[in-house]
Design a protein around this motif. Structure first.
Motif, PDB file in Angstrom:
ATOM      1  N   PRO A  67      39.776  39.990  29.670  1.00 49.02           N
ATOM      2  CA  PRO A  67      38.479  39.213  29.565  1.00 49.02           C
ATOM      3  C   PRO A  67      38.581  37.918  28.474  1.00 49.02           C
ATOM      4  N   GLY A  68      37.962  36.692  29.114  1.00 58.25           N
ATOM      5  CA  GLY A  68      37.989  35.667  28.348  1.00 58.25           C
ATOM      6  C   GLY A  68      39.203  34.494  28.639  1.00 58.25           C
ATOM      7  N   PHE A  73      42.864  35.716  37.423  1.00 60.43           N
ATOM      8  CA  PHE A  73      43.847  36.548  37.963  1.00 60.43           C
ATOM      9  C   PHE A  73      45.184  36.163  37.378  1.00 60.43           C
ATOM     10  N   THR A  74      45.933  37.223  37.132  1.00 62.20           N
ATOM     11  CA  THR A  74      47.480  36.654  36.587  1.00 62.20           C
ATOM     12  C   THR A  74      48.297  36.887  37.618  1.00 62.20           C
ATOM     13  N   VAL A  75      49.165  35.897  38.005  1.00 60.93           N
ATOM     14  CA  VAL A  75      50.074  35.792  38.897  1.00 60.93           C
ATOM     15  C   VAL A  75      51.278  36.617  38.378  1.00 60.93           C
ATOM     16  N   ALA A 310      35.513  38.737  40.396  1.00 63.99           N
ATOM     17  CA  ALA A 310      36.415  38.398  39.291  1.00 63.99           C
ATOM     18  C   ALA A 310      35.658  37.283  38.188  1.00 63.99           C
ATOM     19  N   LEU A 311      35.148  36.382  38.527  1.00 63.07           N
ATOM     20  CA  LEU A 311      34.575  35.347  37.673  1.00 63.07           C
ATOM     21  C   LEU A 311      33.433  35.883  37.042  1.00 63.07           C
ATOM     22  N   ARG A 312      32.798  36.854  37.663  1.00 60.49           N
ATOM     23  CA  ARG A 312      31.362  37.418  37.144  1.00 60.49           C
ATOM     24  C   ARG A 312      31.615  38.752  36.459  1.00 60.49           C
TER      25      ARG A 312
END
Length: 377
Positions: A67-68, A73-75, A310-312
């Protein structure tokens, strides 16, 4: 124009110009994933793929970011690469392209050979492959979009028209067993063309449609780099790890152009973040298609669904990715202009005149008499 003619180098070397990338779960075979890489705008039915290029599809596992984190996403560090190369075509007569062989290499390094233009596809090592000319499936009134940028007013009409409808592309269709991806469930996908040889140079790379032509190409709104043609620089970058040298230039261009699109309906739907960035800038810079291998195929409505959820801060519901018949342009313009809170922004074109099918090799047969591109391209 999706990614057709996306910069000076693509215009100079059209054989290496990626027009579109698609990824979707197989409609009829659970546990298989379909990857499509289209190249060469305005291909002729006799055209063949280049023996001087590597056609590359790269996939990386993704995880939800903390969060934040501005990136949704983490690749993952692990990468699954499918490299495809072609032999020089051997002409069988004086009029048409001739016979050609291709070889695709799996992430484990296993080569799979196939014949170009075999519509049944050749299969081995959990892969089925087709390569050859196909009808361009891209759906968009490109001229109306360019007029919108030039005039500052939405120029879409109903009906609209597909720019030079009936044009062909050279397609590479790779259907893979999902077990080749090491158990990954959520993956990012990008397509590339590179020079073939000891020193491979990335010519083009494509994740989502219209990033370069609609979001990075316009210069007039960018007060920082107004004279910079930025797309060739962007094409050379690694989609999963942008270098620091031009990062500020990409961000300034996107902040300016995304604000332009947002203002077309006379109001601001994407409030600027504390650092001055547009809320979509980081998502756009993470320029790869996102697909959930555990979800079933969706013909329409899945494009950008995972990223926007994901953005929301919500759970996604679809497979994401990009299906061949999905009218993604309406999705893109609706999000750019009103964040999905207003009416659908339609470009007046809802489907291809020859839609793709749900069976291999998915794309429609090539147009035997495609239109000629205008001279000014």
């Amino acid at each position: 124009m999706s990614d057709h003619i996306s910069g000076p180098r693509a215009l100079a070397e059209p054989i290496a110009d990626i027009t579109d990338v698609y990824v979707f779960p197989s409609p009829g075979q659970p546990g298989r994933l379909v990857l499509v890489l289209n190249t060469l705008p305005f291909a002729k039915p006799s055209d063949r793929l280049s023996d001087g290029l590597v056609y590359r599809l790269r996939l990386r596992p993704l995880a939800a970011s903390s969060p934040g984190d501005p990136a949704p996403f983490t690749v993952g560090a692990e990468e699954f690469v499918f490299d495809c190369v072609f032999s020089p075509p051997v002409r069988t007569d004086g009029n048409h392209g001739g016979e050609q062989e291709g070889t695709i290499t799996t992430p484990a390094g296993d080569p799979v050979s196939f014949r170009v233009n075999n519509v049944d596809g050749d299969s081995a090592q959990g892969i089925r492959v087709f390569a050859g000319p196909r009808w361009d499936p891209f759906i968009m009134d490109a001229q109306a979009a360019l007029k919108t940028i030039a005039t500052g007013e939405l120029a879409f009409t109903d009906p609209g028209s597909i720019f030079l409808d009936g044009k062909n592309v050279l397609s590479l269709v790779v259907e893979i067993d999902s077990t080749l991806l090491g158990g990954a469930e959520l993956v990012g996908v990008v397509g590339e063309t590179l020079t073939r040889g000891k020193f491979g140079v990335r010519i083009e790379r494509v994740g989502r449609p219209e990033v370069k032509n609609m979001m990075l190409a316009p210069k007039q709104f960018d007060t920082v780099n107004r004279d910079l043609e930025i797309r060739d620089l962007y094409n050379m970058e690694d989609a999963f790890c942008l270098g620091p040298a031009y990062h500020g230039a990409y961000r300034a261009r996107l902040n300016a152009n995304l604000a332009f699109w947002d203002g077309l309906d006379g109001k601001t739907d994407w409030a600027t973040e504390g650092n001055g960035d547009h809320p979509l800038t980081q998502l756009v810079l993470d320029d790869f298609l996102v697909v959930d291998l555990t979800k079933p195929y969706a013909e329409r409505g899945s494009f950008l669904e995972i990223e926007l959820a994901a953005l929301r801060g919500k759970a996604h519901e679809t497979c994401g990715g990009r299906a061949l018949n999905d009218d993604v342009i309406d999705t893109i313009f609706t999000q750019l202009v009103n964040a999905g809170t207003g009416p659908v922004i339609r470009d007046g074109v809802d489907q291809a005149s020859r839609p793709a099918s749900t069976t291999f090799p998915y794309l429609a047969a090539p147009n035997p008499n495609p239109p000629e591109p205008p001279e000014h391209l």
